[in-house]
Structures are given as C-alpha cells and as structure tokens.
Design a protein around this motif. Sequence first.
Motif, PDB file in Angstrom:
ATOM      1  N   SER A 191      17.560 -10.585  24.412  1.00 33.77           N
ATOM      2  CA  SER A 191      17.164 -11.444  23.296  1.00 33.77           C
ATOM      3  C   SER A 191      16.273 -10.650  22.357  1.00 33.77           C
ATOM      4  O   SER A 191      15.727  -9.616  22.733  1.00 33.77           O
ATOM      5  CB  SER A 191      16.378 -12.664  23.797  1.00 33.77           C
ATOM      6  OG  SER A 191      15.126 -12.246  24.301  1.00 33.77           O
ATOM      7  N   ASN A 194      12.763 -10.634  20.786  1.00 34.07           N
ATOM      8  CA  ASN A 194      11.505 -11.294  21.146  1.00 34.07           C
ATOM      9  C   ASN A 194      10.393 -10.790  20.249  1.00 34.07           C
ATOM     10  O   ASN A 194       9.856  -9.714  20.438  1.00 34.07           O
ATOM     11  CB  ASN A 194      11.164 -11.051  22.617  1.00 34.07           C
ATOM     12  CG  ASN A 194      10.038 -11.960  23.067  1.00 34.07           C
ATOM     13  OD1 ASN A 194       9.027 -12.096  22.379  1.00 34.07           O
ATOM     14  ND2 ASN A 194      10.211 -12.600  24.205  1.00 34.07           N
ATOM     15  N   GLY A 247      17.054  -5.654  26.983  1.00 35.62           N
ATOM     16  CA  GLY A 247      16.766  -7.076  27.111  1.00 35.62           C
ATOM     17  C   GLY A 247      17.871  -7.839  26.415  1.00 35.62           C
ATOM     18  O   GLY A 247      18.615  -7.255  25.629  1.00 35.62           O
ATOM     19  N   SER A 262      14.588  -9.164  34.435  1.00 34.59           N
ATOM     20  CA  SER A 262      14.387  -9.691  33.074  1.00 34.59           C
ATOM     21  C   SER A 262      13.070 -10.445  32.931  1.00 34.59           C
ATOM     22  O   SER A 262      12.443 -10.823  33.923  1.00 34.59           O
ATOM     23  CB  SER A 262      15.563 -10.545  32.590  1.00 34.59           C
ATOM     24  OG  SER A 262      16.720  -9.723  32.555  1.00 34.59           O
ATOM     25  N   MET A 263      12.672 -10.613  31.670  1.00 34.13           N
ATOM     26  CA  MET A 263      11.286 -11.022  31.419  1.00 34.13           C
ATOM     27  C   MET A 263      11.092 -12.317  30.637  1.00 34.13           C
ATOM     28  O   MET A 263      10.057 -12.947  30.747  1.00 34.13           O
ATOM     29  CB  MET A 263      10.567  -9.899  30.653  1.00 34.13           C
ATOM     30  CG  MET A 263      10.404  -8.628  31.444  1.00 34.13           C
ATOM     31  SD  MET A 263       9.438  -7.373  30.560  1.00 34.13           S
ATOM     32  CE  MET A 263      10.664  -6.720  29.450  1.00 34.13           C
ATOM     33  N   PHE A 264      12.073 -12.679  29.804  1.00 35.55           N
ATOM     34  CA  PHE A 264      11.790 -13.745  28.835  1.00 35.55           C
ATOM     35  C   PHE A 264      12.760 -14.932  28.926  1.00 35.55           C
ATOM     36  O   PHE A 264      13.962 -14.742  29.154  1.00 35.55           O
ATOM     37  CB  PHE A 264      11.835 -13.181  27.412  1.00 35.55           C
ATOM     38  CG  PHE A 264      10.901 -12.029  27.188  1.00 35.55           C
ATOM     39  CD1 PHE A 264       9.524 -12.201  27.276  1.00 35.55           C
ATOM     40  CD2 PHE A 264      11.400 -10.759  26.918  1.00 35.55           C
ATOM     41  CE1 PHE A 264       8.656 -11.133  27.078  1.00 35.55           C
ATOM     42  CE2 PHE A 264      10.549  -9.686  26.723  1.00 35.55           C
ATOM     43  CZ  PHE A 264       9.169  -9.870  26.803  1.00 35.55           C
ATOM     44  N   ASP A 265      12.217 -16.126  28.700  1.00 39.75           N
ATOM     45  CA  ASP A 265      13.063 -17.326  28.680  1.00 39.75           C
ATOM     46  C   ASP A 265      14.094 -17.260  27.551  1.00 39.75           C
ATOM     47  O   ASP A 265      15.182 -17.828  27.678  1.00 39.75           O
ATOM     48  CB  ASP A 265      12.197 -18.590  28.524  1.00 39.75           C
ATOM     49  CG  ASP A 265      11.388 -18.877  29.783  1.00 39.75           C
ATOM     50  OD1 ASP A 265      11.763 -18.371  30.869  1.00 39.75           O
ATOM     51  OD2 ASP A 265      10.366 -19.588  29.678  1.00 39.75           O
ATOM     52  N   ALA A 266      13.756 -16.555  26.482  1.00 34.97           N
ATOM     53  CA  ALA A 266      14.708 -16.431  25.364  1.00 34.97           C
ATOM     54  C   ALA A 266      15.985 -15.728  25.844  1.00 34.97           C
ATOM     55  O   ALA A 266      17.085 -16.048  25.386  1.00 34.97           O
ATOM     56  CB  ALA A 266      14.071 -15.656  24.211  1.00 34.97           C
ATOM     57  N   GLU A 267      15.825 -14.789  26.780  1.00 34.21           N
ATOM     58  CA  GLU A 267      17.007 -14.114  27.344  1.00 34.21           C
ATOM     59  C   GLU A 267      17.839 -15.108  28.146  1.00 34.21           C
ATOM     60  O   GLU A 267      19.064 -15.141  28.060  1.00 34.21           O
ATOM     61  CB  GLU A 267      16.571 -12.962  28.253  1.00 34.21           C
ATOM     62  CG  GLU A 267      15.825 -11.858  27.545  1.00 34.21           C
ATOM     63  CD  GLU A 267      15.358 -10.806  28.544  1.00 34.21           C
ATOM     64  OE1 GLU A 267      16.131  -9.886  28.831  1.00 34.21           O
ATOM     65  OE2 GLU A 267      14.228 -10.922  29.059  1.00 34.21           O
ATOM     66  N   THR A 313       7.410 -11.700  19.917  1.00 30.95           N
ATOM     67  CA  THR A 313       6.048 -11.613  20.446  1.00 30.95           C
ATOM     68  C   THR A 313       5.856 -10.301  21.211  1.00 30.95           C
ATOM     69  O   THR A 313       4.745  -9.870  21.431  1.00 30.95           O
ATOM     70  CB  THR A 313       5.744 -12.780  21.412  1.00 30.95           C
ATOM     71  OG1 THR A 313       6.693 -12.714  22.491  1.00 30.95           O
ATOM     72  CG2 THR A 313       5.853 -14.119  20.720  1.00 30.95           C
ATOM     73  N   TYR A 314       6.947  -9.682  21.631  1.00 32.13           N
ATOM     74  CA  TYR A 314       6.863  -8.484  22.477  1.00 32.13           C
ATOM     75  C   TYR A 314       6.845  -7.217  21.656  1.00 32.13           C
ATOM     76  O   TYR A 314       6.092  -6.294  21.901  1.00 32.13           O
ATOM     77  CB  TYR A 314       8.053  -8.485  23.441  1.00 32.13           C
ATOM     78  CG  TYR A 314       8.142  -7.293  24.342  1.00 32.13           C
ATOM     79  CD1 TYR A 314       7.099  -6.962  25.185  1.00 32.13           C
ATOM     80  CD2 TYR A 314       9.290  -6.500  24.335  1.00 32.13           C
ATOM     81  CE1 TYR A 314       7.182  -5.874  26.021  1.00 32.13           C
ATOM     82  CE2 TYR A 314       9.382  -5.413  25.172  1.00 32.13           C
ATOM     83  CZ  TYR A 314       8.329  -5.102  26.016  1.00 32.13           C
ATOM     84  OH  TYR A 314       8.425  -4.022  26.833  1.00 32.13           O
TER      85      TYR A 314
END
Length: 173
Positions: A59, A61, A57, A126-131, A63-64
């Motif tokens: 970023s 994260n 990933g 990909s999964m997250f807005d942070a990325e 929470t993950y």
Amino acid sequence: MARTLHLGAFLHGVGHHSAAWRHPESAAERLGDIAFFEESARVAEKGLLDAVFFADGHSVNRTYTAGTTWFLEPITALSAMARATSHIGLVTTVSSSFWTPFHAARMLASLDHISGGRAGANIVTSMFDAEARNHGFDALPAHAERYARAAEFVEALTALWDSWGEDALLVDR
Ligand SMILES: Cc1cc2nc3c(=O)[nH]c(=O)nc-3n(C[C@H](O)[C@H](O)[C@H](O)COP(=O)(O)O)c2cc1C
C-alpha cells in the motif's frame, strides 16, 4: 580464518530519506524506470557488494514515508536486473500474510532460475492495515496469528522447492 564482511545495497525508491527525491541530482523522474535499477545493480556489482535488496509493501502509506516509496514490483524488477548483471545476489521481500506459499515458491524459483541461483527472500508479515485492505481484509491479523502463519509459510515454501528432484526432467525424447 579470515572474517569477511557482507554488504548489500538497500534500494528504496529514489532514496531512503523522505526528502531525498528533492535533491537536484536525485533520480526522482526515474522511479519507475527499470534502466535506473539495472544501472544501480551494475554499480553495486562493480563495487563488490554481495546483493541488492528491495523492501516491499502492498500500500501507499503517507505516515511512513513521504516522497518516494516502492513502485516497481520487486520480483519482476529483479528479473530484469538479473539479466543486467552476472553474479550479484538479488533479494526481494515477500509477505507471508498476503501471498500463498505456492505463488511465492513459484515466483522465487523462477527468479532463481533466471538469475542462475542468485535469488534471496526476506519474508515479512507486513506492517499496515492499509495493505490488508488491498487484499480484502479490514485489518492485519493479530501479531501471533501473522507469525504462526509465517512459520508454516516458510515450511511450505521449502517443502515445495524440495518437491522436485534435480534429476526430475529426463528430456528423454
Ligand atoms: C531493516 C528492516 C527492514 C524491514 N523491511 C520490511 C519490509 O520491506 N516490508 C515489511 O512489511 N516489513 C518490513 N520490516 C518490518 C518487519 O517485518 C517487522 O514487522 C518489524 O520489524 C516489527 O516486528 P514485529 O512484526 O515483530 O512487530 C522491516 C524491518 C526492519 C528492521
């Protein structure tokens, strides 16, 4: 015909459980130590597993996953692990949302050459807005848009790999 089971080792930081790093015998200090991953690949190869695999990933994260997460960039790490092993498969994760197909084709082909044909790829959207924020976007594109790009990404990737013939280099001095 005999059926065979294929097994791979999913190497994730220094353990999959979010608290695994706290175990007295964990390799928490070795999160960025390539020798640890070279040793892990050798153990997997000795144990007759088919491949080692890195998720990835772009970023941090919280929470993950807590504790340990991705640290070394997978293709550079797998290039070192290729030199530490002889025949185990080396599978990385590539984001079709953030990479360009040319960059992915070149990096993966390079790993494939270095390892003698042992590279594999797990293409994700990909999964997250942070990325996305690490790539200059505010948020991930919508699901349908990401998957449309992923389909074209894989098409471009394979077309690039096929764009040179096996006999393209003549080395005719
Ligand atoms: C076993 C497994 C491993 C995955 N590894 C990654 C990964 O390394 N990187 C990533 O961005 N997404 C990873 N994903 C997420 C998938 O790419 C996908 O986004 C997720 O399954 C949700 O599906 P959707 O995108 O159709 O909503 C993984 C999913 C699964 C089931």
